[in-house]
Design an enzyme around this catalytic site. Structure first.
Site, short mmCIF file in Angstrom:
data_model
loop_
_atom_site.label_atom_id
_atom_site.label_comp_id
_atom_site.label_asym_id
_atom_site.label_seq_id
_atom_site.Cartn_x
_atom_site.Cartn_y
_atom_site.Cartn_z
N ASP A 337 1.76 3.34 -4.94
CA ASP A 337 1.56 2.92 -3.55
C ASP A 337 1.91 1.45 -3.46
O ASP A 337 1.90 0.77 -4.47
CB ASP A 337 0.07 3.01 -3.18
N ASP A 643 -3.81 12.90 -0.86
CA ASP A 643 -3.00 12.62 -2.04
C ASP A 643 -3.39 13.50 -3.21
O ASP A 643 -2.66 13.57 -4.20
CB ASP A 643 -3.18 11.15 -2.48
#
Ligand code: ATP
Length: 906
Positions: A337, A643
């Site tokens: 990320d 996620d």
């Protein structure tokens, strides 16, 4: 205000009572929460919010379990055999070997379990609770009945909670109800007697919030919660078993079988061919069996792994599953990320645009003091276009700003903290704005909305803040400089957004529309509609973490490709990726482009591009699949509830410890204690070190057993005098087994560990070249031992003296070989090899002391048939050591080729 009373009366059937009644009965004001004194008395009454530990086997049972191993059975049979033959000393030594080994196993297992327990504690769940009027994060274990807690998607429900407020809330309760479809939750009470799955006004400990957000009052904690009643432990209990320990167990079984077959052959050959005394042969066979068995190997692997994960945890990389350590060493691609992992996540609004007005914002960090200016002029809430921007940014927002000794901090999301601070700089008074319905933020639709009751009698208004491209596509008009409406200049906005993004700024937009019927009750992405009025945008700085830049470089040198997968705008993502050396000019692929790409095309894209922007969580799953199809071993980071599937699919799922939801953490192999990319790099490095050390321990341990057993084998098969008596073999086995090999659990990483290519996925820990080394070392050490023995015997030494020299040579050779193995595939002729591991010297010291006792203590002369050595014989032993060292170094050069030991010393 409700009076807080010490203690509380437990609420029966809270699901069937109105929220108000529950609140009153538990004596708490939802706006203030409990006071700290009250929390204390309630905790005494209710106990800690945790389930009792599952019963554990007692120490005796755990100790005895260490005897349950094929290798130990063989040793026990050997002990019985020596007992039958009335060879009491032999029997005693074998039993000591077994007992010492079990004791070491037991102690090491205890240490290993403690290490894992410590790691589990680091992962203990937290809860966001309101106490004394302000929100804070506490350990879920500290919750008491009456606590007011806030919940958002991905949270593990920390206790049984009666809802006070619920927006689009669904809860996954399969652990309690067996129902895998998330149940919808809302505030109204349900009929008394409703089944657990129908108690929609409550959420229960042990379930997960699948979507939405809200708040509620804790009614039951610990064992009195529903989960306590069904008496099931939720937390996954980590075991010490890994694929490697299972492989070793299989290896042990085959080895034991081999040892038995060879022992029988040994007795038969000695008896039938050489006519050796049967009793002597039986003892020699026992000696051989004991020598050949690496009984310390399982304990060694466990402790090396456990100490390794403990070292990783100290550096903030918390391993939830031991096998991940192995996989970490072979990771070839890390998908990370951006926000907070590669960047600092310390966000500050620095500029923005509203109507045609471009403005600058001063101040630093989250400090709510500063000014908003345009062309040098101060702006305030009286600006008709700036006001709605401040309202959307500041009130459609759950973050709070608090000041402590270190400065201003955000409680909540950093992005929201930055927006709060921005609104505060314009003097927005959030308490004057009423919030009716809320649509919480989700990375799927990328905005947050709320129906606001604005002061000044304008009536209710739906305000939205979120990703600018998403809000633009939902807008039909835009605000003008005087606060009125005009046609949407889509291209103009796209240009401005691109401009801000190219500067590496994170851009957020605001939009609004008048409230319609029903908006005050609930908002959904659909009900928001496509007719918004676009208000403006702000640009937020979020600088890269400098340590992450270094870590990216280190990973790239280690042959690992870094990919940035972010929900942020392509421009912002590319700008940051360039600064960090992740993007090499290929630019970003957007989520939309990913969606349009077929599976084959995607496999090309993941090869050619390193930046993926405006992605949603499902894209992560596709990216992992495509990378894996390309043969990559993928580590994937994640924080949000959605996620979890991608993390589960990745070879190593990495969850964020701070901003990650509980669901994400539970699906991850590794949790980052500090959300920092550089910690992933540390974890990879540690993973490689641990794996290296396991390999070293094996490559060290097997030749020591190999050499000992070869000495016995040769002598008996050829009918020669035994260079070591079975008892002496047992001695060598015992003293080296419990000392030397443990040095590898503490061995630091080799200097070039992050300069090597990743290990091939699924490759066996011991490769062919290592087996060659094991064979060479076994033959060399046994050859030297036998050579010295027959030479001394031929030269006229007494049998006792020659055997004592042979035993000492065997021990010395193993000590020296330890240093050969410390630099496994490179040269050990480096000061580092001798200086970087204190434990190695400690175990060598202990072993030397034991061996001196063996040589010089008269009691041992009696028991082991040894005799004092002269200086010249000690010299011979030393010379044998030097020979082993040099020959093994040469052998390593031939087997592994010349490889520079890494210049970098960590
Ligand atoms: P990363 O995926 O690297 O963590 P990110 O934070 O940008 O980056 P998301 O959390 O999925 O990823 O956010 C996606 C987009 O949604 C952001 O770029 C931003 O425009 C918008 N956004 C983020 N947080 C909020 C919020 N609290 N409220 C409204 N919009 C938000």
């Amino acid at each position: 205000m409700v009076q807080e009373t010490p203690g509380f009366t437990p609420v029966e059937d809270a699901y069937a009572l109105p929220a108000e009644a529950v609140r009153e009965q538990l004596g708490v004001d939802p706006d203030r929460g409990l006071g700290s004194h009250d929390v204390e008395t309630r905790r005494q009454q209710a106990g800690p919010n945790r389930l009792p530990d599952p019963p554990r086997d007692n120490a005796v049972v755990r100790f005895l379990r260490h005897f349950n191993d094929v290798l130990i059975y063989v040793l026990l049979v050997a002990a019985v055999l020596t007992g039958i033959l009335q060879e009491w000393v032999d029997m005693a030594v074998i039993l000591v070997v077994v007992l010492v080994n079990a004791a070491i196993g037991f102690i090491q297992e205890g240490r290993a379990e403690k290490a894992l327990e410590g790691i589990r504690d680091m992962l203990s769940a937290t809860a966001s609770v309101k106490r004394d009027g302000s929100w804070s994060t506490v350990d879920a274990e500290d919750l008491v009945p009456g606590d007011v807690v806030r919940l958002s998607a991905g949270d593990k429900i920390p206790a049984d909670i009666r809802l006070l407020d619920a927006a689009n809330m669904t809860s996954e309760e399969s652990a309690l109800t067996g129902e895998s479809v998330p149940a919808e939750k809302s505030v109204p009470e349900v009929a008394e007697g409703a089944a657990l799955g129908d108690r929609t006004s409550m959420v229960f400990s042990g379930s997960m919030l699948a979507s939405g957000a809200g708040a509620g009052i804790v009614v039951e904690t610990g064992p009195t919660a529903e989960i306590g009643r069904i008496n099931e432990m939720m937390s996954e209990v980590e075991t010490l078993e890994t694929p490697l320990t299972r492989q070793v167990a299989v290896f042990s079984k085959w080895l034991s079988l081999g040892v038995l077959v060879v022992s029988v052959a040994l007795v038969l050959v000695g008896w039938l061919v050489h006519g050796t005394d049967l009793l002597e042969l039986l003892l020699a066979a026992v000696g051989f069996a004991v020598a050949a068995i690496p009984e310390g190997l399982p304990a060694l692997i466990t402790i090396t792994l456990a100490l390794g994960v403990q070292a990783m945890a100290r550096q903030k990389a918390i391993t939830r599953k031991l096998p991940a350590v192995q996989t970490l060493g072979s990771v070839t691609t890390i998908c990370s990320d951006k926000t907070g992992t590669l960047t600092k996540n310390e966000m500050t609004v620095v500029r923005g645009v509203v109507g045609d007005l471009e403005f600058e914002v001063s101040g630093s960090g989250y400090d709510p003091h500063g000014s908003v200016t345009a062309g040098g002029q101060n702006l305030g809430l009286d600006h008709p276009a700036l006001r709605p921007l401040a309202e959307a940014m500041g009130a459609v927002n759950d973050a709070d700003l608090v000041e402590d000794e270190e400065g201003w901090k955000v409680v909540g999301e950093p992005t929201e903290g930055a927006l709060r601070s921005f609104a505060a700089k314009l003097d927005l008074d959030r308490s004057s704005i009423g919030r009716r319905a809320v649509l919480p933020f989700s990375s799927d639709y990328k905005f947050m909305a709320a129906t606001l009751e604005l002061p000044g009698g304008d009536g209710a208004c739906v305000m939205v803040k979120g990703a600018p491209d998403v809000l633009l596509s939902r807008s039909a008009s835009q605000i003008d400089a005087s606060g009125g409406a005009r046609d949407l200049d889509r291209e103009g906005w796209e240009r401005r957004i691109q401009d801000l993004s190219d500067q590496g700024l994170r851009v957020l937009a605001a939009a609004r529309r008048p409230a319609r019927d029903g908006d005050t009750d609930a908002l959904t992405p659909e009900s928001l509609g496509q007719e918004l009025q676009f208000v403006g945008v702000v640009g937020i700085v979020d600088p890269p973490r400098s340590e992450a830049i270094t870590a990216v470089k280190a990973c790239q040198e280690a042959g690992i490709v870094i990919k940035m997968i972010t929900g942020d705008h392509a421009g912002t993502a590319t700008a940051i990726a360039r600064q960090m050396g992740i993007d090499d000019g290929a630019g970003a692929i957007t989520g939309q482009e990913l969606e349009e790409a077929g599976d084959d095309e995607l496999r090309t894209l993941v090869r050619t591009h390193n930046v993926f922007a405006r992605t949603s969580p499902e894209h992560k799953l596709r990216l992992v699949r495509a990378l894996q199809a390309e043969g990559e071993v993928v580590a994937m980071t994640g924080d949000g509830v959605n996620d979890a599937p991608a993390l589960r699919r990745a070879d190593v799922g990495v969850a964020m410890g701070i901003k990650g939801t509980e669901v994400t953490k539970e699906s991850a192999e590794v949790v980052l204690g500090d959300d920092n990319f550089s910690t992933i790099e540390t974890a990879v490095e540690e993973g490689r070190r641990i794996y290296d050390n396991l390999r070293k321990a094996i490559v060290f341990l097997l030749p020591t057993n190999g050499a000992q057993s070869l000495v016995m084998l040769f002598a008996v098969f050829f009918g020669w005098t035994l260079p070591l008596t079975p008892l002496q073999i047992l001695w060598v086995n015992m003293v080296t087994g419990v000392t030397l090999a443990f040095a590898f659990a503490f061995e630091p990483a080799e200097g070039d560990i992050m300069k090597r290519k990743p290990a091939a996925a699924g490759e066996s820990i011991v490769r062919l070249r290592h087996i060659v080394q094991i064979a060479v070392a076994s033959v060399l050490i046994s050859g030297l031992t036998m050579g010295v023995f027959y030479w001394r015997l031929g030269a006229g030494d007494t049998l006792e003296s020659a055997r004592t020299v042979a035993t000492t040579v065997l021990v010395a050779a193993q000590v020296v070989y330890l240093f050969n193995v410390k630099a496994l595939e490179t040269s050990s002729l480096h000061p580092r090899t001798f200086l970087n591991n204190k434990v190695a010297w400690l175990v060598v010291g202990i072993l030397t002391a034991l061996q001196l006792v063996f040589i010089y203590w008269p009691v041992f002369h009696e028991a082991f048939g040894t005799s004092d050595l002269q200086l010249v014989e000690i010299g011979m032993t030393a010379a044998a050591g030097v020979i082993v060292f040099l020959v093994m170094e040469m052998a390593k050069l031939i087997i592994y080729g010349r490889r520079e030991a890494g210049a970098v010393v960590r």
